[in-house]
Design a protein around this motif. Structure first.
Motif, PDB file in Angstrom:
ATOM      1  N   ALA A 325      60.879  85.494  -2.034  1.00 23.08           N
ATOM      2  CA  ALA A 325      59.491  85.279  -2.453  1.00 23.08           C
ATOM      3  C   ALA A 325      59.092  83.839  -2.130  1.00 23.08           C
ATOM      4  CB  ALA A 325      59.351  85.550  -3.944  1.00 23.08           C
ATOM      5  N   ARG A 326      57.946  83.652  -1.528  1.00 20.29           N
ATOM      6  CA  ARG A 326      57.493  82.325  -1.099  1.00 20.29           C
ATOM      7  C   ARG A 326      56.243  81.919  -1.854  1.00 20.29           C
ATOM      8  NH1 ARG A 326      58.828  81.333   5.000  1.00 20.29           N
ATOM      9  NH2 ARG A 326      60.273  83.006   5.514  1.00 20.29           N
ATOM     10  N   ASP A 327      56.091  80.600  -1.997  1.00 17.22           N
ATOM     11  CA  ASP A 327      54.852  80.081  -2.561  1.00 17.22           C
ATOM     12  C   ASP A 327      53.872  79.783  -1.439  1.00 17.22           C
ATOM     13  OD1 ASP A 327      55.731  77.746  -1.391  1.00 17.22           O
ATOM     14  OD2 ASP A 327      56.160  76.703  -3.276  1.00 17.22           O
ATOM     15  N   ALA A 362      55.013  83.258  -6.366  1.00 16.36           N
ATOM     16  CA  ALA A 362      54.414  83.917  -5.205  1.00 16.36           C
ATOM     17  C   ALA A 362      52.914  84.106  -5.345  1.00 16.36           C
ATOM     18  CB  ALA A 362      55.083  85.268  -4.982  1.00 16.36           C
ATOM     19  N   LEU A 366      53.978  90.088  -4.864  1.00 21.94           N
ATOM     20  CA  LEU A 366      55.251  90.159  -4.151  1.00 21.94           C
ATOM     21  C   LEU A 366      55.096  91.068  -2.935  1.00 21.94           C
ATOM     22  CD1 LEU A 366      57.781  90.555  -7.117  1.00 21.94           C
ATOM     23  CD2 LEU A 366      57.061  88.461  -5.948  1.00 21.94           C
TER      24      LEU A 366
END
Length: 391
Positions: A325-327, A362, A366
């Motif tokens: 999961a990325r910001d 995130a 997601l």
């Protein structure tokens, strides 16, 4: 460890409420538009009127109200429109005012069939959601919160809004060889991955009870995925004859009956995490192996790794929906800090906290399925239910 939460019963993916609550402003919007229409008509010159707001209020009511309220609002708006016609617009508009009034009545009462249509579609949607929940329970049967002295919590979220089950999977079984755990990730996601999930989980739940060695159990799982892929190829009969590229990354863990350690065998899966008095550590096996379904390319030997696991320590198994999961800046999420803060609170607190934090990281969405399985061994076992005192 803090007092046990959700200590008994079954744990599984929560599909959420059938009808999520609407924001409060949505309930007040139709009435507010009626009031605004009257104010606009009464406080401005005759050439200005609030017919548009009355119609918009009726359409909004059709989206949020039950049928009796929609009918009531249509009656009230019709009376208001007639009152405005006779008091405000008749002298200035005459026949044209009557035409506008009739057009407005058609619009106001069109909200009734629209409301009926919405309610019918809602009933169909509720039926589809119930079917999805039943399918999810069949594919991923509920996991007991307590297997002997082993305390387990799971959290599952499918990335696809069209299904309650995606490409991630979990299972837990109490066997003669200890408590055995499975977490996996099918190549792909969404409804197309469900048959592979069902095949692997079903095999694990049966073979875990009859296979003494953890490596042998992993081989059984690999063969199940291989058979599933072959059956899929036979059914689809690809025009080019090329085999399907189906595989499942998975990690199988075992808590032996004698305790004191945890064993982990990974087949191409993402790392697990161990938390205890010595700290929180990422556990990435030295040889993660190839994913299930590709076992023919890895003759072995397949081996597991073991780590000390004292009562009260916690093992977290997850899928890459957590770790990838990325910001907004593209930074991956890592659970080490959160685990250090919450692992003593028990498995349910761990999976709930991590699910909330990864959503925050995130930005609330997601892009991949998420499965979390946290487990600990309690020195005392499940809490006893206090007897209810007699009146």
């Amino acid at each position: 460890m803090s007092p046990h939460r959700r200590a008994t019963g079954l744990l599984t993916h929560d599909p959420g409420p059938e009808n999520p609550p609407l924001p409060r402003w949505a309930w007040w919007a139709p009435v507010a538009m009626t009031v605004a229409a009257l104010a606009l008509d009464l406080l401005t010159p005759g050439q200005f009127n609030g017919d548009v707001l009355l119609g918009l209020g009726a359409m909004t009511a059709a989206c949020v109200y039950a049928l009796p309220r929609v009918v009531l609002l249509a009656v009230l708006n019709s009376i208001a429109a007639l009152w405005l016609l006779l008091g405000q617009h008749w002298a200035a508009e005459g026949f044209h005012g009557i035409v506008d009034f009739v057009n407005l009545l058609v619009l106001l009462w069109a909200a009734v069939p629209l409301c009926l249509l919405r309610q019918r579609l809602n009933r169909r949607l509720r039926g589809a959601r119930r079917a999805a929940v039943y399918a999810q329970r069949a594919v991923l049967p509920p996991v007991r919160a307590w297997l002997g002295r082993t305390w387990i919590a799971v959290r599952y979220e499918a990335a696809s809004e069209a299904a309650s089950v995606g490409g991630d999977l979990y299972a837990a079984e109490r066997t003669p060889y200890g408590v055995r755990l499975l977490v996996g990730d099918v190549r792909g996601k969404g409804p197309d991955a469900i048959p592979a999930v069902a095949a692997l989980v079903g095999t694990f739940r049966e073979a875990a009870h009859h296979t003494p060695a953890l490596a042998e159990l992993a081989r059984h799982l690999d063969q199940a995925v291989t058979r599933h892929t072959a059956d899929l190829d036979a059914v689809r009969g690809g025009a080019d004859g090329a085999p399907s590229e189906h595989f499942i990354t998975a990690a199988v863990a075992e808590l032996p009956p004698e305790g004191g350690e945890v064993r982990l065998l990974s087949r191409g899966h993402c790392p697990a995490f161990l938390a205890g008095e010595a700290g929180v550590h990422q556990w990435e096996p030295a040889d993660p192996g190839l994913p299930l379904g590709l076992g023919d390319l890895d003759p072995g030997p397949w081996t597991y790794e073991s780590r000390p696991f004292a009562p009260g320590d916690l093992l977290l198994m997850c899928t890459d929906g957590l770790l990838e999961a990325r910001d907004a800046d593209g930074v991956f999420y890592t659970p080490l800090t959160a685990l250090a803060d919450c692992w003593r609170e028990g498995p349910p607190a761990v999976v709930d906290t991590l699910a909330r934090l990864v959503h925050d990281h995130a930005g609330g969405h997601l892009t991949d399925d998420l499965a979390l399985l946290a487990v600990t061994v309690s020195p005392t076992g499940p809490p006893r239910t206090e007897p209810t005192p007699a009146p």
